[in-house]
Write a protein that holds these residues in place. Structure first.
Motif, PDB file in Angstrom:
ATOM      1  N   HIS A 112      37.349  47.816  47.328  1.00  6.98           N
ATOM      2  CA  HIS A 112      38.510  47.127  47.869  1.00  6.98           C
ATOM      3  C   HIS A 112      39.665  48.127  47.939  1.00  6.98           C
ATOM      4  O   HIS A 112      39.927  48.840  46.965  1.00  6.98           O
ATOM      5  N   ASP A 115      42.145  48.392  45.094  1.00  7.19           N
ATOM      6  CA  ASP A 115      41.636  48.832  43.786  1.00  7.19           C
ATOM      7  C   ASP A 115      41.819  50.342  43.695  1.00  7.19           C
ATOM      8  O   ASP A 115      40.923  51.110  44.042  1.00  7.19           O
ATOM      9  N   PHE A 144      37.564  44.032  39.163  1.00  4.51           N
ATOM     10  CA  PHE A 144      38.682  43.904  40.096  1.00  4.51           C
ATOM     11  C   PHE A 144      38.369  42.740  41.024  1.00  4.51           C
ATOM     12  O   PHE A 144      37.419  42.806  41.809  1.00  4.51           O
ATOM     13  N   GLY A 145      39.139  41.668  40.914  1.00  2.00           N
ATOM     14  CA  GLY A 145      38.853  40.499  41.726  1.00  2.00           C
ATOM     15  C   GLY A 145      37.462  39.972  41.430  1.00  2.00           C
ATOM     16  O   GLY A 145      37.100  39.739  40.274  1.00  2.00           O
ATOM     17  N   SER A 146      36.654  39.811  42.470  1.00  2.00           N
ATOM     18  CA  SER A 146      35.311  39.254  42.301  1.00  2.00           C
ATOM     19  C   SER A 146      34.307  40.270  41.775  1.00  2.00           C
ATOM     20  O   SER A 146      33.215  39.898  41.338  1.00  2.00           O
ATOM     21  N   GLU A 147      34.644  41.556  41.794  1.00  2.00           N
ATOM     22  CA  GLU A 147      33.693  42.616  41.427  1.00  2.00           C
ATOM     23  C   GLU A 147      33.701  42.853  39.921  1.00  2.00           C
ATOM     24  O   GLU A 147      34.758  43.012  39.310  1.00  2.00           O
ATOM     25  N   HIS A 148      32.510  42.899  39.328  1.00  2.00           N
ATOM     26  CA  HIS A 148      32.345  43.217  37.909  1.00  2.00           C
ATOM     27  C   HIS A 148      31.184  44.195  37.755  1.00  2.00           C
ATOM     28  O   HIS A 148      30.115  43.997  38.347  1.00  2.00           O
ATOM     29  N   SER A 219      33.680  42.803  48.218  1.00  2.00           N
ATOM     30  CA  SER A 219      34.440  42.276  47.085  1.00  2.00           C
ATOM     31  C   SER A 219      35.676  41.538  47.584  1.00  2.00           C
ATOM     32  O   SER A 219      36.223  41.828  48.651  1.00  2.00           O
ATOM     33  N   GLY A 221      39.529  40.608  46.584  1.00  2.00           N
ATOM     34  CA  GLY A 221      40.599  41.051  45.705  1.00  2.00           C
ATOM     35  C   GLY A 221      41.245  39.911  44.952  1.00  2.00           C
ATOM     36  O   GLY A 221      41.041  38.725  45.282  1.00  2.00           O
ATOM     37  N   PRO A 222      42.051  40.213  43.942  1.00  2.00           N
ATOM     38  CA  PRO A 222      42.739  39.169  43.182  1.00  2.00           C
ATOM     39  C   PRO A 222      43.616  38.271  44.052  1.00  2.00           C
ATOM     40  O   PRO A 222      43.871  37.119  43.700  1.00  2.00           O
ATOM     41  N   ASP A 223      44.072  38.796  45.206  1.00  4.73           N
ATOM     42  CA  ASP A 223      44.917  38.006  46.107  1.00  4.73           C
ATOM     43  C   ASP A 223      44.109  37.214  47.126  1.00  4.73           C
ATOM     44  O   ASP A 223      44.678  36.575  48.012  1.00  4.73           O
ATOM     45  N   GLY A 224      42.768  37.270  47.003  1.00  2.00           N
ATOM     46  CA  GLY A 224      41.915  36.511  47.915  1.00  2.00           C
ATOM     47  C   GLY A 224      41.507  37.242  49.171  1.00  2.00           C
ATOM     48  O   GLY A 224      40.748  36.704  49.985  1.00  2.00           O
TER      49      GLY A 224
END
Length: 237
Positions: A112, A115, A144-148, A219, A221-224
């Motif tokens: 992303h 990131d 980061f967001g959806s990624e782990h 992925s 991000g935290p902001d969608g």
């Protein structure tokens, strides 16, 4: 070039049985796991540097993620021994080499753009945390967001509950044998389970895996926002 490019399909490979393919730099070879694009591509590969080989300085328009599997990988920022996890963010550049040779897991053009954290983690000296079931230990690497991303260690006889992966799952078996209802996967196996898939994993003999979830097809991000997959025509791999 396309290799397992349909991210909606499950893929299982024995990476140790794949043929090595030459790269643009002498002494650097690749085993393609998935790939979409030309010489610059959205790609997941096993990369081998012969002793003394190097790549010219290049730019990562979509970022680069590395796990050092064997030997020592280097660039102008430092030396990275086996077990090191690296993330070079979107827009970064470097001139990598290996004095003694090395083997890497490399993922390109899959980050992303927001990131922007560069990471260097020596997993051989980092702490393991208890997993969700007895016998499971986890070494988180990045989120980061959806990624782990994590290393997961399974004691012999460990069984995990059935579960799904809305954003897909990718696994490289580092040691031992990983299992689920679809098969058994010894060290060197690479699995890509597509978005919406599920399974019931366990390990009779024990294993250690590198696992990444929430990144397929991209992925969030935290902001969608969804990560674009740019492949700049003038970029180098």
């Amino acid at each position: 070039m396309e290799r397992h490019a349909d991210l909606s399909q499950r893929a299982v490979l024995d990476t140790r049985a794949l043929a090595w393919q030459p790269s643009p730099s002498a002494g650097v070879e690749r085993r393609f796991l998935d790939r979409c694009g030309g010489e610059v591509a959205r790609a997941t590969s096993i990369v081998r540097y012969a002793p003394g080989s190097r790549f010219e300085r290049h730019h990562h328009g979509g970022g680069e993620e590395i796990l050092v599997l064997e030997g020592t990988f280097s660039d102008e920022h430092g030396d990275y021994a086996a077990g090191t996890y690296l993330r070079n963010p979107v827009g970064s550049s470097h001139a990598p080499f290996s004095e003694d040779g090395c083997t890497l897991l490399v993922k390109l053009q899959q980050m992303h753009p927001a990131d922007q954290q560069r990471l260097v983690i020596d997993t051989s000296s980092s702490a393991w945390l208890p997993g969700l079931v007895n016998g499971l230990a986890v070494r988180p690497l990045h989120a980061f967001g959806s990624e782990h991303v994590a290393l997961v260690r399974w004691a012999p006889g460990t069984v995990f509950q059935p579960h799904g992966h809305p954003g897909g799952e990718e696994i490289l078996v580092l040691e031992g044998t990983f299992q689920d209802e679809h098969g058994s996967y010894p060290a060197g196996s690479w699995l890509r389970n597509p978005p919406g898939s599920g399974h019931h994993p366990w390990s009779d003999a024990g294993c250690t895996i590198w696992v990444k979830t929430g990144h397929l097809p991209a992925s969030i991000g935290p902001d969608g926002t969804e990560a674009p997959n740019p492949i700049p025509a003038n970029a180098a791999q």
